[in-house]
Write an enzyme that holds these catalytic residues in place. Structure first.
Site, PDB file in Angstrom:
ATOM      1  N   ILE A  17      71.432-120.391 147.841  1.00  0.00           N
ATOM      2  CA  ILE A  17      71.008-121.444 146.921  1.00  0.00           C
ATOM      3  C   ILE A  17      70.884-120.916 145.498  1.00  0.00           C
ATOM      4  O   ILE A  17      71.065-121.659 144.540  1.00  0.00           O
ATOM      5  CB  ILE A  17      69.689-122.098 147.372  1.00  0.00           C
ATOM      6  CG1 ILE A  17      68.500-121.148 147.208  1.00  0.00           C
ATOM      7  CG2 ILE A  17      69.790-122.595 148.811  1.00  0.00           C
ATOM      8  CD1 ILE A  17      67.160-121.815 147.440  1.00  0.00           C
ATOM      9  N   TYR A 162      57.916-112.440 157.973  1.00  0.00           N
ATOM     10  CA  TYR A 162      58.554-113.332 157.004  1.00  0.00           C
ATOM     11  C   TYR A 162      57.646-114.520 156.693  1.00  0.00           C
ATOM     12  O   TYR A 162      57.436-114.874 155.518  1.00  0.00           O
ATOM     13  CB  TYR A 162      59.892-113.829 157.551  1.00  0.00           C
ATOM     14  CG  TYR A 162      60.569-114.824 156.645  1.00  0.00           C
ATOM     15  CD1 TYR A 162      61.296-114.402 155.536  1.00  0.00           C
ATOM     16  CD2 TYR A 162      60.477-116.198 156.887  1.00  0.00           C
ATOM     17  CE1 TYR A 162      61.903-115.318 154.681  1.00  0.00           C
ATOM     18  CE2 TYR A 162      61.080-117.116 156.046  1.00  0.00           C
ATOM     19  CZ  TYR A 162      61.789-116.668 154.948  1.00  0.00           C
ATOM     20  OH  TYR A 162      62.383-117.578 154.106  1.00  0.00           O
ATOM     21  N   LYS A 166      55.785-115.577 153.029  1.00  0.00           N
ATOM     22  CA  LYS A 166      55.945-116.865 152.358  1.00  0.00           C
ATOM     23  C   LYS A 166      54.604-117.571 152.171  1.00  0.00           C
ATOM     24  O   LYS A 166      54.378-118.243 151.156  1.00  0.00           O
ATOM     25  CB  LYS A 166      56.913-117.748 153.148  1.00  0.00           C
ATOM     26  CG  LYS A 166      58.361-117.279 153.063  1.00  0.00           C
ATOM     27  CD  LYS A 166      58.859-117.268 151.623  1.00  0.00           C
ATOM     28  CE  LYS A 166      60.318-116.881 151.510  1.00  0.00           C
ATOM     29  NZ  LYS A 166      60.800-116.899 150.119  1.00  0.00           N
ATOM     30  N   THR A 199      72.854-119.192 154.448  1.00  0.00           N
ATOM     31  CA  THR A 199      72.584-118.185 153.425  1.00  0.00           C
ATOM     32  C   THR A 199      72.517-116.807 154.059  1.00  0.00           C
ATOM     33  O   THR A 199      72.530-116.655 155.275  1.00  0.00           O
ATOM     34  CB  THR A 199      71.247-118.463 152.711  1.00  0.00           C
ATOM     35  OG1 THR A 199      70.178-118.209 153.631  1.00  0.00           O
ATOM     36  CG2 THR A 199      71.177-119.888 152.220  1.00  0.00           C
TER      37      THR A 199
END
Length: 286
Positions: A17, A162, A166, A199
């Site tokens: 992105i 992960y 975040k 991605t």
């Protein structure tokens, strides 16, 4: 607030992105300082830009020394910085420590944004109105925020690491917004880009995780396109709404309430102080 294009620093700007957003922002007149690890990807991105300006800065954000030297490079290379977008991220398989002794996922996904913001904040102030944007994830909702064990020193699990990184990033963004003066001309917001299986986010994950991501991406309605995530990123950088609103978390449905752990002031303050200690800065900032 003025909405004139300026200089935007975009980490993770050479793939996924970030690459799409870099092109779009350049097409809208922004000068994009695209930060990434891959030299060839960065050079090709800069060469592909037919409108606007994209300049590539090669940096591995896993090490604090490189984050600091990148800040110096950006400070010296541009007259000012009008937006700072923390989009770089990874999800590994095994627990790997960086040269600083930090678990790599939290180093790249969370501590690098914390430190780079600290290093560039005065430049953003000088260019205000300015914006800080962080790429979060709905996976932050499945995490616990154990401030004393941010790095999973025991019982390491890649997905949990992960998710926690975040959650820490969303909490940091909200805390930063709360600490910045209301009349200081800087907003700080985070967003969920959607689940984008195409991605390179999971490039370093275990084979099992990579297969699960690939399979999930084949299920209709589960995955999002990179364009969807890029559009959300560009919105937070350019739309007038996010020049006035600060401390919000944005999903495909609009502004949403993040996990309770991210909005708890006491927990956010402890996270802030722990983060400052891990990167060696005075916790009294900003």
């Amino acid at each position: 607030m003025s909405e004139e294009p300026g200089v935007v620093v975009l980490t993770g700007g050479t793939s996924g992105i970030g690459r799409i957003a870099a092109r779009e922002l350049a097409a809208r007149g922004w000068t994009v300082a695209a930060v990434g690890r891959d030299q060839s990807a960065g050079e090709s991105l800069a060469a592909e830009s037919s409108t606007g300006t994209i300049r590539f800065h090669r940096a591995d954000l896993a090490t604090q020394a490189r984050v600091r030297s990148l800040a110096d490079e950006l400070r010296d290379g541009y007259d000012g910085i009008d937006a700072l977008v923390h989009n770089a991220g990874l999800s590994g398989g095994d627990r790997i420590e960086t040269a600083d002794g930090i678990e790599r996922t939290v180093a790249v996904n969370y501590l690098a944004p914390y430190l780079l913001t600290h290093e560039l904040l005065e430049d953003l102030r000088a260019s205000s109105p300015a914006r800080i944007v962080t790429t979060g994830s709905e996976l932050h909702r499945r995490a616990t925020l154990d401030v004393d064990d941010l790095q999973f020193e025991t019982d390491y699990d890649a997905l949990a690491a992960y998710s926690r990184s975040k959650l820490a990033l969303v909490a940091f963004t909200i805390e930063l917004a709360a600490r910045l003066p209301a009349d200081g001309g800087i907003t700080a917001n985070s967003f969920h880009p959607g689940f984008v299986p195409s991605t390179g986010l999971f490039r370093d994950a275990s084979l099992r995780t990579r297969l699960l991501v690939r399979l999930a991406g084949l299920v209709p309605g589960v995955g999002s396109s990179p364009r969807t995530g890029a559009d959300r990123l560009v919105r937070l950088v350019t739309e007038p709404t996010f020049g006035d609103r600060t401390g919000v978390y944005v999903t495909g449905e609009g502004v949403a309430e993040p996990a309770a752990a991210a909005t708890d002031p006491a927990r956010r303050e402890r996270l802030w102080e722990r983060s400052a200690a891990l990167v060696g800065v005075d916790p009294a900032w900003p």
